[in-house]
Design a protein around this motif. Structure first.
Motif, PDB file in Angstrom:
ATOM      1  N   GLN A 605       0.854  -1.185   0.000  1.00 39.92           N
ATOM      2  CA  GLN A 605       0.000   0.000   0.000  1.00 39.92           C
ATOM      3  C   GLN A 605       0.894   1.241   0.000  1.00 39.92           C
ATOM      4  O   GLN A 605       1.068   1.897   1.011  1.00 39.92           O
ATOM      5  CB  GLN A 605      -0.872  -0.042   1.266  1.00 39.92           C
ATOM      6  CG  GLN A 605      -1.970   0.987   1.315  1.00 39.92           C
ATOM      7  CD  GLN A 605      -3.125   0.598   0.441  1.00 39.92           C
ATOM      8  OE1 GLN A 605      -3.308  -0.562   0.135  1.00 39.92           O
ATOM      9  NE2 GLN A 605      -3.903   1.581   0.037  1.00 39.92           N
ATOM     10  N   VAL A 609      -0.897   5.489  -7.377  1.00 43.98           N
ATOM     11  CA  VAL A 609      -2.010   4.965  -8.155  1.00 43.98           C
ATOM     12  C   VAL A 609      -1.526   3.931  -9.149  1.00 43.98           C
ATOM     13  O   VAL A 609      -2.176   2.925  -9.398  1.00 43.98           O
ATOM     14  CB  VAL A 609      -2.724   6.114  -8.889  1.00 43.98           C
ATOM     15  CG1 VAL A 609      -3.790   5.575  -9.811  1.00 43.98           C
ATOM     16  CG2 VAL A 609      -3.338   7.065  -7.886  1.00 43.98           C
TER      17      VAL A 609
ATOM     18  N   GLU B 213      -5.966  14.530  -3.580  1.00 46.70           N
ATOM     19  CA  GLU B 213      -5.209  13.349  -3.998  1.00 46.70           C
ATOM     20  C   GLU B 213      -6.106  12.110  -3.940  1.00 46.70           C
ATOM     21  O   GLU B 213      -6.136  11.287  -4.856  1.00 46.70           O
ATOM     22  CB  GLU B 213      -3.995  13.167  -3.082  1.00 46.70           C
ATOM     23  CG  GLU B 213      -3.111  11.995  -3.479  1.00 46.70           C
ATOM     24  CD  GLU B 213      -2.091  11.670  -2.404  1.00 46.70           C
ATOM     25  OE1 GLU B 213      -1.670  12.598  -1.687  1.00 46.70           O
ATOM     26  OE2 GLU B 213      -1.727  10.488  -2.293  1.00 46.70           O
ATOM     27  N   LYS B 217      -7.111   9.736  -7.066  1.00 49.10           N
ATOM     28  CA  LYS B 217      -6.849   8.286  -7.041  1.00 49.10           C
ATOM     29  C   LYS B 217      -8.141   7.509  -7.278  1.00 49.10           C
ATOM     30  O   LYS B 217      -8.190   6.559  -8.063  1.00 49.10           O
ATOM     31  CB  LYS B 217      -6.288   7.891  -5.673  1.00 49.10           C
ATOM     32  CG  LYS B 217      -4.815   8.120  -5.506  1.00 49.10           C
ATOM     33  CD  LYS B 217      -4.408   7.646  -4.122  1.00 49.10           C
ATOM     34  CE  LYS B 217      -2.964   7.999  -3.845  1.00 49.10           C
ATOM     35  NZ  LYS B 217      -2.628   7.797  -2.448  1.00 49.10           N
ATOM     36  N   LEU B 220      -9.177   7.912 -10.934  1.00 48.30           N
ATOM     37  CA  LEU B 220      -8.371   7.168 -11.897  1.00 48.30           C
ATOM     38  C   LEU B 220      -8.647   5.664 -11.799  1.00 48.30           C
ATOM     39  O   LEU B 220      -8.883   4.990 -12.798  1.00 48.30           O
ATOM     40  CB  LEU B 220      -6.883   7.441 -11.656  1.00 48.30           C
ATOM     41  CG  LEU B 220      -6.391   8.818 -12.093  1.00 48.30           C
ATOM     42  CD1 LEU B 220      -4.942   9.000 -11.697  1.00 48.30           C
ATOM     43  CD2 LEU B 220      -6.558   8.961 -13.599  1.00 48.30           C
ATOM     44  N   LEU B 221      -8.612   5.169 -10.584  1.00 51.24           N
ATOM     45  CA  LEU B 221      -8.809   3.734 -10.423  1.00 51.24           C
ATOM     46  C   LEU B 221     -10.239   3.353 -10.775  1.00 51.24           C
ATOM     47  O   LEU B 221     -10.490   2.285 -11.350  1.00 51.24           O
ATOM     48  CB  LEU B 221      -8.464   3.311  -8.996  1.00 51.24           C
ATOM     49  CG  LEU B 221      -6.977   3.493  -8.647  1.00 51.24           C
ATOM     50  CD1 LEU B 221      -6.751   3.236  -7.176  1.00 51.24           C
ATOM     51  CD2 LEU B 221      -6.118   2.575  -9.487  1.00 51.24           C
ATOM     52  N   GLN B 295      -7.244  -1.455  -2.944  1.00 50.37           N
ATOM     53  CA  GLN B 295      -6.190  -0.572  -2.442  1.00 50.37           C
ATOM     54  C   GLN B 295      -6.590   0.890  -2.401  1.00 50.37           C
ATOM     55  O   GLN B 295      -5.982   1.677  -1.687  1.00 50.37           O
ATOM     56  CB  GLN B 295      -4.916  -0.765  -3.262  1.00 50.37           C
ATOM     57  CG  GLN B 295      -4.231  -2.064  -2.885  1.00 50.37           C
ATOM     58  CD  GLN B 295      -3.044  -2.342  -3.761  1.00 50.37           C
ATOM     59  OE1 GLN B 295      -3.121  -2.220  -4.976  1.00 50.37           O
ATOM     60  NE2 GLN B 295      -1.945  -2.714  -3.151  1.00 50.37           N
ATOM     61  N   TRP B 296      -7.603   1.253  -3.165  1.00 50.70           N
ATOM     62  CA  TRP B 296      -8.053   2.642  -3.103  1.00 50.70           C
ATOM     63  C   TRP B 296      -8.709   2.959  -1.768  1.00 50.70           C
ATOM     64  O   TRP B 296      -8.676   4.090  -1.309  1.00 50.70           O
ATOM     65  CB  TRP B 296      -9.028   2.923  -4.249  1.00 50.70           C
ATOM     66  CG  TRP B 296     -10.269   2.064  -4.195  1.00 50.70           C
ATOM     67  CD1 TRP B 296     -10.402   0.812  -4.696  1.00 50.70           C
ATOM     68  CD2 TRP B 296     -11.511   2.398  -3.597  1.00 50.70           C
ATOM     69  NE1 TRP B 296     -11.657   0.316  -4.450  1.00 50.70           N
ATOM     70  CE2 TRP B 296     -12.365   1.288  -3.773  1.00 50.70           C
ATOM     71  CE3 TRP B 296     -12.000   3.517  -2.934  1.00 50.70           C
ATOM     72  CZ2 TRP B 296     -13.678   1.264  -3.308  1.00 50.70           C
ATOM     73  CZ3 TRP B 296     -13.307   3.481  -2.481  1.00 50.70           C
ATOM     74  CH2 TRP B 296     -14.142   2.367  -2.655  1.00 50.70           C
ATOM     75  N   PRO B 298      -8.307   2.549   1.665  1.00 52.17           N
ATOM     76  CA  PRO B 298      -7.722   3.305   2.780  1.00 52.17           C
ATOM     77  C   PRO B 298      -7.353   4.724   2.374  1.00 52.17           C
ATOM     78  O   PRO B 298      -7.630   5.665   3.120  1.00 52.17           O
ATOM     79  CB  PRO B 298      -6.489   2.500   3.161  1.00 52.17           C
ATOM     80  CG  PRO B 298      -6.309   1.472   2.126  1.00 52.17           C
ATOM     81  CD  PRO B 298      -7.576   1.304   1.398  1.00 52.17           C
ATOM     82  N   ASP B 299      -6.769   4.887   1.200  1.00 52.88           N
ATOM     83  CA  ASP B 299      -6.342   6.223   0.796  1.00 52.88           C
ATOM     84  C   ASP B 299      -7.539   7.151   0.641  1.00 52.88           C
ATOM     85  O   ASP B 299      -7.525   8.294   1.093  1.00 52.88           O
ATOM     86  CB  ASP B 299      -5.553   6.142  -0.522  1.00 52.88           C
ATOM     87  CG  ASP B 299      -4.224   5.435  -0.337  1.00 52.88           C
ATOM     88  OD1 ASP B 299      -4.026   4.868   0.761  1.00 52.88           O
ATOM     89  OD2 ASP B 299      -3.395   5.435  -1.260  1.00 52.88           O
ATOM     90  N   ARG B 366      -8.196   4.961   8.403  1.00 57.52           N
ATOM     91  CA  ARG B 366      -7.630   3.842   7.643  1.00 57.52           C
ATOM     92  C   ARG B 366      -8.009   2.512   8.277  1.00 57.52           C
ATOM     93  O   ARG B 366      -8.283   1.528   7.591  1.00 57.52           O
ATOM     94  CB  ARG B 366      -6.107   3.964   7.572  1.00 57.52           C
ATOM     95  CG  ARG B 366      -5.628   5.081   6.676  1.00 57.52           C
ATOM     96  CD  ARG B 366      -4.120   5.112   6.592  1.00 57.52           C
ATOM     97  NE  ARG B 366      -3.590   4.151   5.619  1.00 57.52           N
ATOM     98  CZ  ARG B 366      -3.491   4.418   4.320  1.00 57.52           C
ATOM     99  NH1 ARG B 366      -3.882   5.580   3.849  1.00 57.52           N
ATOM    100  NH2 ARG B 366      -3.001   3.523   3.492  1.00 57.52           N
TER     101      ARG B 366
END
Lengths: 633, 550
Positions: A605, A609, B213, B217, B220-221, B295-296, B298-299, B366
């Motif tokens: 992690q 991206v 940010e 993210k 994009l994802l 993975q997106w 937590p961010d 998170r």
């Protein structure tokens, strides 16, 4: 009439609630309220008894259904009562002796500032004990069983400021727990076997369950009885229970609660009848305890502990009789009732003596009290004559029948148990005579108390002596009345069944009666030689190994200590070791693994991206590949 | 059959003369929940344009609340009218299903949205700026963070009341998502609810760069996964010659033969079906945050404004799992033996990795993000059951989980220090001594996450594991329980931290919220406890709703 059954329990229960919740304002009147409700319950009992006498033997049982307690599908556990002749006997004993002891306590506890609470507990005990004997199923009986256990715990530890009393209460509670465990297992077994707890269906269908099941249930019931009735091997709590106030010892630890085990066995007679092995176990337990208690009783200098040993021994008689089956059930109960009279009387007498002797319990510091406490002396003396089986007093009849029944079992067992019972009679006579002589006869061996004052023995107040007189009258006459025309046998026969035992050759009834009286005389004579002719030393002589062991309750606590405490400690220590080394190792190892894994996996992690997209792409590829693969295989 | 052809012609034969297109038949009453919410969104946009700035806040809240409440009433009316069961139907020319699961999920989403409005509208948490109460959103979304435009906007007391119409648009898309009955409607719904969420994520008042940010993210994802999704749709169209769920299912089961001569080459080609199906699944698994498409989370959860995170974590999951259920149970039941093992794998990976990764997290948001990953795994376990019980258990779990999540994030907004929300766990030490009530409420939510009895989390977890076990997925249940044990560790760790650690002297303070956030938290606690203490009624409700129309 049926509605009165519930009131039997309700009256003392109400008393307990009021006294325990009522607070200080009841301090001055509360004890009379408690006593009054006990007598009220006794009155209800008498009304029901008179009503019962008016019916014929087979139709005397009353049933009263209060409400469904645990209705689950087909299974029903009800709060329902059953009052038959067996329950009736107990109801009268409990409320009768209970009321007298309430009255006695009014005097005995006069100077105790927590008297209201004491009467609350006593009422609670009455309610629980009555519930125990009038429940119509084992589950409700269990409620009463636990209730008396609680009351016993509270009352043994009533003087909780004394560490010894607090410890004794805990001991009683814990030892009883073992027995209670047996009862709960027995109830569970009954449920799996019969699908119900109610006495009616369980006992009626007992024979269908098969001997092994019945033996298992019987042994578990015996375990329960051992706990509650202080039978070997769960006897160790009774001696310490004497830390409670003397009326408690008289009511709970002599006359009523400790006999609950006998009630349980007799009530479950149908189960034991179908399980000879369990019956043998019952007899062995009874016989062993009979001798055990008697031997302990011989060595004790503490008057209450001596009586406690005697109680244990007398209940041993009852358990032995209950183990004999239909030959013995009636006599077990008969001895239970007469014992209720004379043992309660003896305890109250002991309390009266202590009352006059600055709460001294050591008999070596008594002596010559008969002149100072005439009423106590006479009533105690009558109780004494009754317990040693002096001809034509209560104990004579009940014990004599009991010994006969033991011999009538026949074969080797009959001889063994009969002889033990006879031997027990001799020892009983010995230790009771010893107690009598040390207390009321001989030289004064009074010792000054902590303040340096010699005791001034005096007769106790009326509230105390009246119950003693009534109980003494019962000790004298009850046996004779019960025996008249085999009244007691006819009374109980519809419930417990009765089988007239046939004595094996060359025995006959007069021979056994003669032997019993001879045994008694021998015991008295021996005690006279040891304690009557010679002065009693104020300090206990060393004695032989048996005396030493008997003074230590035949090493019961040492055995428990070595087997249970040390064993338990070793077990816990090894478990702790196992826990630390193995379990914790696995747990901490797992935690460390998970933590390490987590720390390592976190690095993926990384916040970019692009790498997330790569992992998604890889994931999609794996997903597609896996789907195709699943189709391929 | 006629429906199929009509849809078909709508999308593929536009080149034909315009006169041949019939106007579609729309069942307005059955679609009313969605229409009301989208209408409210459009009114919100108009309000943003025409209502004076100072009264916009109140007007927008009113529009949003009224819209969601009316839509919820419409859902109830439809359910009461039997549309959840015997009257279930396919509306809008085959595009939208109106059935039990759709209504149940729409009702849940609308309730979540109603509560979310409260957290969005909260203005008492941040200190006042220039004499004005401010909410969690940037003064002006388009201003460069820290730039003069932003400072001017803050000084002028601007607030981004656009969040309410954005919320309404997102909810509108989420209402369609689990009800969509063809793949293109599904895709459009996906985009309709995703785009507003991307924008909402970027609107945090504090830590704006982080927020932007996160939004980029996510965008994009999300676009990346949408591409997979759309490609999957294309492949499935190539396979079945239709995008309708029922039509594809019939081709999969072999009850319908090729009908389009133009696709004769590809129709019935299993490779297309399997690859297309897997890509479609991937798009949905991305939205629910399943491993390895997680993975997106937590961010984004960390960067987004916390009210948005709460809403997104709750409602997106409900909508996406609804769509996943419909896809697996309506479109691909014939492929059960192909997708179940794959989904098993995904469920196991999601449960285990979510739980393990959460162990070392030090940030509350998170932590909750990874917890949501693990929960996605638990729900997937119920999804793979492939039984009616599986559907109803998932429905129940979603309803239970969404309110716990919403409440937990609402609590997170309360714990603040000078830099805004104090999300680092070390700052939560000793919170139980300083603010016992807030800590206790958070503890309730954590226990519900951990699945402790008497909370909704237990009832939900029990339901999905039971369904999974009865569906033959015992190993999955075993791994699920182990993962729950791992997860319990970090939930309980937070409780220990709050109640059994010394508070830090310079630690954060708990802000007393207005009635808005208090209501949101209270609703969360109430639902958590009611579903935990008396779950049966709601389990029955979910059970009744557990049949998809086809």
């Amino acid at each position: 009439m049926e509605s009165l059954i519930g009131l039997l329990v309700a009256a003392p229960l109400l008393g307990a609630a009021v006294l325990l919740c009522g607070g200080r304002r009841l301090d001055r009147t509360g004890h009379w309220l408690g006593t009054g409700l006990a007598f009220l319950s006794f009155a209800f009992g008498l009304v029901l008894f008179t009503d019962m006498l008016g019916k014929d033997g087979e139709h005397r049982a009353l049933h009263s259904h209060l409400f469904s307690w645990v209705p689950v599908g087909d299974f029903q556990a009800d709060v329902a009562f059953q009052l038959d002749q067996l329950s009736m006997t107990f109801v009268l004993l409990i409320t009768g002796v209970g009321s007298l002891i309430h009255l006695y306590s009014v005097g005995y506890m006069e100077h105790d500032e927590r008297r209201r609470r004491f009467f609350g507990y006593l009422n609670l005990f009455l309610a629980a004990m009555l519930l125990l004997v009038i429940a119509d199923n084992y589950l409700l009986l269990y409620v009463g069983w636990e209730g008396v256990g609680l009351a016993s715990y509270l009352l043994i530890g009533f003087w909780q400021h004394k560490p010894s009393a607090a410890t004794a209460a805990k001991k009683a509670f814990i030892v009883n727990r073992v027995g209670d465990f047996g009862l709960s297992v027995a109830i569970m077994l009954m449920f799996t076997t019969f699908g119900t707890f109610a006495f009616g269906p369980v006992l009626a269908n007992a024979t269908e369950a098969g001997e092994s099941k019945l033996t298992a249930i019987g042994l578990m019931l015996l375990l329960a009885a051992c706990g509650k009735s202080a039978q070997v091997p769960l006897q160790s709590w009774l001696g310490d229970a004497m830390e409670g106030p003397t009326p408690v010892s008289a009511l709970i630890h002599a006359a009523t609660m400790v006999t609950a085990g006998v009630y349980l066995i007799v009530r479950s007679g149908a189960i034991f009848n179908g399980a000879p092995d369990a019956q043998t176990a019952v007899m062995v337990v009874g016989a062993v305890t009979l001798l055990f208690g008697a031997i302990v009783g011989c060595a004790k200098d503490d008057i209450k502990k001596g009586l406690a040993g005697s109680t244990m021994s007398q209940i041993g008689y009852m358990v032995l009789a209950a183990g004999l089956g239909p030959i013995g059930y009636v006599f077990a109960i008969m001895h239970l009732v007469t014992h209720g009279f004379f043992k309660a009387g003896l305890f109250l007498g002991a309390g009266s003596v202590m009352h006059g002797m600055n709460d001294e319990v050591d008999m070596r510091k008594y002596g010559g009290l008969r002149k100072y406490m005439p009423v106590t002396f006479v009533t105690f003396g009558l109780g004494y004559l009754a317990i040693i089986g002096f001809p034509f007093l209560s104990g004579f009849y009940s014990k004599d029948h009991l010994i006969e029944a033991a011999f009538a079992r026949g074969a080797t067992q009959g001889w063994i148990f009969g002889s033990v019972a006879l031997l027990g009679a001799a020892i009983t006579a010995f230790y009771m005579t010893r107690m009598m002589l040390m207390t009321f006869f001989g030289e004064k061996r009074w010792q000054p108390d902590e303040n340096g004052e010699l005791p001034h023995p005096h007769e106790s107040p009326k509230t105390m002596t009246i119950p003693m007189v009534i109980l003494a009258a019962g000790s004298v006459a009850a046996g004779f009345i019960f025996n008249l025309g085999e009244r007691f046998v006819h009374w109980l026969e519809p419930v417990t069944g009765y089988e007239h035992g046939h004595l094996p050759e060359p025995l006959n009834v007069p021979l056994i009666t003669g032997s019993a009286v001879t045994a008694m005389v021998l015991g008295v004579a021996l005690a006279w030689v040891k304690y009557g002719r010679r002065p009693v030393p104020a300090v206990a002589p060393r004695g032989n190994a048996l005396t030493w062991a008997a003074r230590r309750d035949l090493l019961q606590d040492d055995v428990n200590h070595v087997v249970l405490v040390r064993g338990g400690e070793h077990l816990t220590r090894s478990l702790v070791y196992l826990d630390h080394k193995v379990v914790d190792g696995v747990v901490n190892g797992t935690a460390a693994t998970v933590g390490g894994l987590s720390g390592r996996m976190r690095r993926v992690q990384n916040g970019f991206v692009r790498s997330y997209a790569v992992s998604m792409f890889g994931g999609a590829a794996v997903l597609i590949a896996a789907t195709l693969f699943m189709r391929a295989v | 059959m006629s429906t199929m052809n009509t849809v078909h012609s709508l999308w593929t034969m536009a080149a034909e003369p315009a006169g041949k297109i019939d106007s579609p038949h729309i069942e307005y009453a059955q679609l009313s929940p969605t229409l009301i919410v989208l209408g409210a969104a459009i009114i919100g946009v108009l309000a943003e344009a025409f209502v004076p700035r100072k009264s916009r806040y109140a007007v927008q809240i009113g529009i949003a609340l009224l819209g969601f409440a009316a839509a919820f009433a419409a859902v109830i009316a439809l359910a009461a009218g039997g549309h959840a069961k015997e009257e279930a139907q396919i509306a809008a020319m085959g595009a939208i299903a109106v059935d039990g699961p759709a209504l149940f999920l729409q009702g849940t989403i609308l309730l979540v949205a109603l509560v979310a409005v409260f957290t969005f509208a909260e203005r008492r948490l941040d200190p006042q700026e220039h004499g004005k109460h401010v909410d969690s959103f940037a003064a002006q979304g388009s201003a460069v963070p820290g730039g003069p435009a932003e400072q001017a906007a803050v000084k002028a007391g601007f607030t981004t009341t656009e969040v309410f119409p954005l919320l309404a648009f997102a909810v509108g898309g989420m209402l369609i998502f689990p009800a969509a009955n063809d793949l293109l409607t599904l895709f459009i719904a996906l985009e309709v609810f995703s785009l507003p969420l991307y924008v909402l994520c970027a609107l945090a008042r504090r830590k704006r760069l982080m927020s932007q940010e996160a939004a980029v993210k996510y965008f994009l994802l999300g676009a990346f996964s949408s591409a997979f999704f759309l490609f999957g749709v294309a492949l499935l169209y190539g396979y079945a010659g239709t995008v309708s769920y029922a039509g594809i299912a019939e081709v999969v089961e072999g009850t319908r033969q090729a009908s389009d001569p133009a696709l004769a080459q590809t129709m019935g080609n299993d490779a297309l079906l399997l690859i297309g199906g897997a890509m479609l699944l991937m798009g949905l698994l991305f939205k629910v945050g399943a491993v390895p498409f997680h993975q997106w989370t937590p961010d984004v959860y960390q960067g987004a404004p916390t009210p948005v995170t709460g809403f997104m974590a709750a409602a997106t999951k409900v909508a996406a799992f609804g769509a996943l259920l419909r896809l697996l149970y309506v479109v691909l039941p014939g492929l059960r033996w192909d997708w179940r093992p794959v989904m098993w794998g995904v469920a196991i990976a999601t449960m285990v990795i979510g739980a393990i990764l959460a162990v070392t997290q030090t940030d509350v948001k998170r932590l909750l993000a990874y917890s949501s990953v693990a929960h996605a795994g638990f729900i997937l376990a119920g999804v793979t059951a492939a039984t009616p019980d599986g559907i109803s258990s998932v429905l129940f779990y979603l309803a239970a989980y969404s309110f716990v999540t919403l409440g937990a994030f609402a609590v997170v907004t309360l714990v603040r220090d000078a830099g805004g929300e104090a999300t680092h766990l070390s700052k939560w030490a000793g919170l139980g001594r300083r603010s016992p009530l807030v800590a206790a409420v958070f503890a309730v939510f954590l226990l519900a996450f951990a699945g402790i009895p008497l909370t909704s989390g237990f009832a939900g977890k029990f339901a999905v594991f039971k369904a999974a076990a009865e569906g033959g997925a015992t190993p999955l249940v075993v791994i699920g329980v182990i993962s729950s044990a791992i997860a319990a560790f970090f939930y309980v760790r937070v409780i220990v931290l709050m109640f059994f650690s010394e508070p830090k002297p310079e630690g954060p303070s708990v802000v007393i919220p207005s009635v808005l956030t208090s209501t949101a938290i209270a609703v969360g606690v109430a639902v958590t406890l009611v579903l935990g203490l008396a779950p049966q009624y709601f389990l029955d409700l979910a059970g009744d709703a557990g049949v998809f129309v086809r």
